[in-house]
Design a protein around this motif. Structure first.
Motif, short mmCIF file in Angstrom:
data_model
loop_
_atom_site.label_atom_id
_atom_site.label_comp_id
_atom_site.label_asym_id
_atom_site.label_seq_id
_atom_site.Cartn_x
_atom_site.Cartn_y
_atom_site.Cartn_z
N CYS A 123 32.27 33.10 39.91
CA CYS A 123 31.72 34.03 40.89
C CYS A 123 32.19 33.61 42.28
O CYS A 123 32.82 32.55 42.44
CB CYS A 123 30.19 34.03 40.82
SG CYS A 123 29.45 32.38 41.03
N CYS A 124 31.84 34.40 43.29
CA CYS A 124 32.27 34.08 44.65
C CYS A 124 31.20 34.52 45.65
O CYS A 124 30.77 35.68 45.65
CB CYS A 124 33.59 34.76 44.97
SG CYS A 124 34.28 34.27 46.58
N GLY A 125 30.77 33.60 46.50
CA GLY A 125 29.76 33.91 47.50
C GLY A 125 28.40 34.19 46.88
O GLY A 125 28.20 34.06 45.67
N LYS A 126 27.46 34.59 47.73
CA LYS A 126 26.14 34.92 47.21
C LYS A 126 26.14 36.26 46.50
O LYS A 126 25.61 36.40 45.39
CB LYS A 126 25.11 34.91 48.35
CG LYS A 126 24.87 33.51 48.93
CD LYS A 126 23.68 33.48 49.87
CE LYS A 126 23.95 34.24 51.16
NZ LYS A 126 22.82 34.12 52.12
N ASP A 146 41.44 29.19 38.13
CA ASP A 146 42.37 28.04 38.18
C ASP A 146 42.71 27.62 39.60
O ASP A 146 43.77 27.02 39.84
CB ASP A 146 43.67 28.36 37.42
CG ASP A 146 43.43 28.65 35.95
OD1 ASP A 146 42.51 28.04 35.38
OD2 ASP A 146 44.14 29.51 35.39
N LEU A 147 41.84 27.97 40.55
CA LEU A 147 41.99 27.59 41.96
C LEU A 147 43.28 28.14 42.59
O LEU A 147 43.74 27.63 43.61
CB LEU A 147 41.97 26.05 42.10
CG LEU A 147 40.73 25.34 41.54
CD1 LEU A 147 40.87 23.83 41.70
CD2 LEU A 147 39.45 25.84 42.19
N GLN A 148 43.81 29.18 41.95
CA GLN A 148 45.04 29.79 42.48
C GLN A 148 44.67 30.92 43.43
O GLN A 148 44.14 31.95 43.00
CB GLN A 148 45.92 30.31 41.34
CG GLN A 148 46.41 29.21 40.39
CD GLN A 148 47.28 29.77 39.29
OE1 GLN A 148 47.77 30.89 39.37
NE2 GLN A 148 47.50 28.97 38.26
N LEU A 154 40.94 36.42 42.15
CA LEU A 154 39.68 36.32 42.88
C LEU A 154 38.51 36.79 42.01
O LEU A 154 38.58 37.84 41.37
CB LEU A 154 39.73 37.18 44.15
CG LEU A 154 38.46 37.21 45.02
CD1 LEU A 154 38.18 35.83 45.60
CD2 LEU A 154 38.61 38.26 46.13
N PHE A 155 37.44 35.99 41.98
CA PHE A 155 36.22 36.40 41.26
C PHE A 155 35.54 37.51 42.05
O PHE A 155 35.29 37.38 43.25
CB PHE A 155 35.26 35.22 41.11
CG PHE A 155 35.82 34.07 40.32
CD1 PHE A 155 36.52 34.30 39.14
CD2 PHE A 155 35.65 32.76 40.74
CE1 PHE A 155 37.04 33.25 38.39
CE2 PHE A 155 36.16 31.70 40.01
CZ PHE A 155 36.86 31.94 38.84
N LEU A 156 35.20 38.60 41.39
CA LEU A 156 34.65 39.76 42.08
C LEU A 156 33.13 39.75 42.17
O LEU A 156 32.55 40.32 43.10
CB LEU A 156 35.11 41.06 41.38
CG LEU A 156 36.63 41.26 41.31
CD1 LEU A 156 36.95 42.54 40.55
CD2 LEU A 156 37.23 41.29 42.71
N ASN A 157 32.48 39.11 41.21
CA ASN A 157 31.01 39.11 41.18
C ASN A 157 30.44 38.02 42.07
O ASN A 157 31.00 36.92 42.19
CB ASN A 157 30.49 38.92 39.76
CG ASN A 157 30.91 40.06 38.83
OD1 ASN A 157 31.84 39.93 38.07
ND2 ASN A 157 30.21 41.17 38.93
#
Length: 208
Positions: A123-126, A146-148, A154-157
């Protein structure tokens, strides 16, 4: 004539062995997750699992010795354990306070410690990557597969949604396991009853 008794005995011992494995697994799970559960629930689970292991030992011994008295005792205790497990489900498991995904993420966000959560839950952010954009911060590598740091990875959720879904999924699985254990205890009780009846019939046949 002894074949049915031997079959029932083997089935009963097998059921007891499986039950012992499940109880040991439950003890291990409780030990790992004891910090996240209610103290009363942890204690009750340890006691309950310990009683199951004790009953398994007695049950296997009773089957090997073909003891009607011990088998009947095990059957009674198994029935009590079924009742206790159902009570345990309704008292502790069903109303068990579900961990708050929002609280977990907020704590990590305030501590600037989101990397672990973002990689673990993908996931990404809150709520999304926009949380970083709105603060004029660079989206961290942990928001990417994979930190790319490429757009397609990019994680969308957001993490609140993902973490909360995981907590709810964990509780559903635990409820399924709890009810499954109750059903298996009931099966073992039925097996013990049949085993006791089989031992009694065998003793009657030997008297003639």
């Amino acid at each position: 004539m002894g074949c049915p008794t031997n079959v029932v005995k083997i089935i009963s011992i097998s059921l007891n062995a499986i039950l012992a494995f499940l109880a040991c697994g439950a003890i291990a799970w409780i030990a790992i997750n004891s910090d996240t559960e209610q103290e009363e629930f942890v204690i009750a689970s340890y006691v309950f699992s310990g009683l199951i292991v004790l009953m398994v030992i007695v049950g296997i011994y009773a089957a090997i010795r073909e003891s009607i008295c011990l088998t009947a005792t095990v059957a009674v205790f198994l029935l009590l354990l079924v009742i206790l497990q159902i009570v345990n489900i309704f008292m502790f498991v069903n109303p068990m306070k579900l961990q708050s995904g929002q609280e977990t993420v907020e704590i990590a966000w305030q501590a600037n410690n989101m990397d672990g959560l973002q990689q673990q839950f993908k996931c990404c952010g809150k709520t999304s990557a926009q949380d970083y954009v709105h603060l004029n911060q660079v989206i961290p590598p942990s928001c990417y597969t994979d930190l790319q740091q490429v757009p397609d990875h990019l994680f969308l959720n957001g993490c609140i949604e993902k973490v909360q879904d995981q907590y709810e999924s964990d509780k559903r699985r635990f409820l399924i396991v709890s009810w499954g254990l109750a059903a298996f205890l009931l099966l073992c009780f039925v097996g013990a009853v049949f085993l006791g009846i089989s031992f009694r019939n065998k003793q009657r046949r030997l008297q003639f």
